[in-house]
Scaffold this active site. Structure first.
Site, PDB file in Angstrom:
ATOM      1  N   CYS A 105     -57.983  26.825  31.762  1.00  0.00           N
ATOM      2  CA  CYS A 105     -57.866  27.113  30.337  1.00  0.00           C
ATOM      3  C   CYS A 105     -57.406  25.864  29.606  1.00  0.00           C
ATOM      4  CB  CYS A 105     -56.884  28.256  30.101  1.00  0.00           C
ATOM      5  SG  CYS A 105     -55.212  27.869  30.651  1.00  0.00           S
ATOM      6  N   CYS A 106     -57.362  25.975  28.284  1.00  0.00           N
ATOM      7  CA  CYS A 106     -56.876  24.848  27.497  1.00  0.00           C
ATOM      8  C   CYS A 106     -55.363  24.937  27.405  1.00  0.00           C
ATOM      9  CB  CYS A 106     -57.484  24.877  26.105  1.00  0.00           C
ATOM     10  SG  CYS A 106     -57.114  26.395  25.214  1.00  0.00           S
ATOM     11  N   GLY A 107     -54.738  23.947  26.789  1.00  0.00           N
ATOM     12  CA  GLY A 107     -53.298  24.003  26.608  1.00  0.00           C
ATOM     13  C   GLY A 107     -52.586  22.885  27.326  1.00  0.00           C
TER      14      GLY A 107
END
Length: 270
Positions: A105-107
Site C-alpha cells: 500500500c501507499c504511506g
C-alpha cells in the site's frame, strides 16, 4: 509462480440470511531483492511480471538509468528471492538507500528519497495531444481488460498506451508496483514514450506523479483522485494530469493544452 488469486471459503451475511460461499482472493507475495550479493529491499507484490517489476523498481529508485546496467536477474519464486547483479558496486549506492521493507500500500512504508528523485525525475516537453473521447476509450479499455480486478476487487492496473489502444497492461496489489512493472516493460523493450499515454486505476499521489515523470510520459489518465502535492509537481514537471475519468466525465487538472476537443486532429494522429 502463476497464481494471481486463491480460492477462499467464507460466510456471507445478507441482512438475516447466512450462506457459505467461495471466492478468489488476491495473492500477496513478499519478494526479497538481493543486489550484488547484499539484501537490498523486500517488496510486497503480486507474483506476476516479476522480472519487469524488478527492472522498473531499480529505475524508479534511481539505481539504474538503462536496462543494460543489469548483468543478470535470477528469480527464486519458491523461496521469494530475486538476485540481481550489476556492473557497479553496491557501496556506491548505499549513501542514498538502506535496506527497507516496501509494503503493497501507499504511506510511510514508501520513503521519499529526494536526492535520487532529483537525479531521475524529468521535465516533460512533449506536445502530444489527446481528445476527450480518446481518454474515455482508453479508460474503458483498461476497465474491460482488468479481469483480475473483476474477479477479486483487490488489485490496481496500469497500462502504457498509444492514443488509441493499450500496448501493455500490468496488475498488482500495489499501485506503485503496477507502475514499476510498466516501467520495466518500457525499459526492457526500449519502447519510445514521447507519443504514449499512461492509464491508471489508482489515486495520483506525489510518488505516483514522480514515477510518471521518471518514465517520461506527459499524459496520465486515472479513474481516481489526485493529491495537491501531485498536482503541484505535475505543474512543475510539465505533466498533464486527468483524474476521475469515469464513463464520459473527467477532470483535467494540469497542462490542459494537451487535451483537445473531440473531432479535432491531435499532433500524433496527423
Amino acid at each position: 509462480m502463476d497464481g494471481r488469486a486463491n480460492k477462499w471459503e467464507f460466510i456471507r451475511f445478507d441482512q438475516r440470511d447466512m450462506s457459505v460461499r467461495e471466492e478468489e482472493i488476491v495473492t500477496e507475495f513478499p519478494l526479497t531483492v538481493v543486489l550484488n550479493g547484499e539484501e537490498f529491499a523486500t517488496i510486497v507484490c503480486s507474483p506476476t511480471d516479476i522480472h519487469e517489476l524488478l527492472i522498473g523498481f531499480l529505475a524508479s529508485e534511481g539505481i539504474i538509468r538503462f536496462y543494460k546496467e543489469i548483468s543478470a536477474i535470477k528469480i527464486d519464486e519458491e523461496r521469494g528471492f530475486a538476485y540481481i547483479e550489476m556492473d557497479k558496486p553496491l557501496h556506491s549506492l548505499q549513501h542514498n538507500h538502506s535496506k527497507r521493507f516496501i509494503g503493497s500500500c501507499c504511506g510511510k512504508s514508501r520513503q521519499f528519497y529526494f536526492q535520487s528523485d532529483v537525479k531521475t525525475a524529468k521535465t516533460i516537453t512533449s506536445k502530444l495531444s489527446i481528445s476527450a473521447d480518446q481518454c474515455f476509450e482508453l479508460m474503458n479499455q483498461l476497465q474491460l481488460q482488468s479481469q483480475e480486478f473483476k474477479r477479486t476487487g483487490g488489485v490496481h492496473n496500469a497500462a502504457i498506451c498509444t492514443l488509441n489502444e493499450i500496448l501493455e497492461i500490468c496488475t498488482d496489489i500495489g499501485r506503485h508496483n503496477a507502475l514499476d512493472k510498466i516501467y520495466g516493460h518500457i525499459m526492457e523493450r526500449s519502447i519510445p514514450v514521447a507519443d504514449k499515454v499512461i492509464v491508471f486505476s489508482g489515486r495520483i499521489s506525489s510518488e505516483v506523479l514522480l514515477k510518471i515523470s521518471k518514465i517520461g510520459v506527459g499524459i496520465l489518465i486515472s479513474k481516481s483522485a489526485p493529491t495537491d502535492l501531485a498536482l503541484e509537481l505535475a505543474n512543475d514537471l510539465g505533466i498533464t494530469v486527468i483524474g476521475f475519468a469515469r464513463g464520459h466525465k473527467m477532470n483535467v487538472y494540469t497542462h490542459p493544452f494537451r487535451v483537445i476537443e473531440t473531432g479535432k486532429t491531435s499532433e500524433a494522429s496527423k
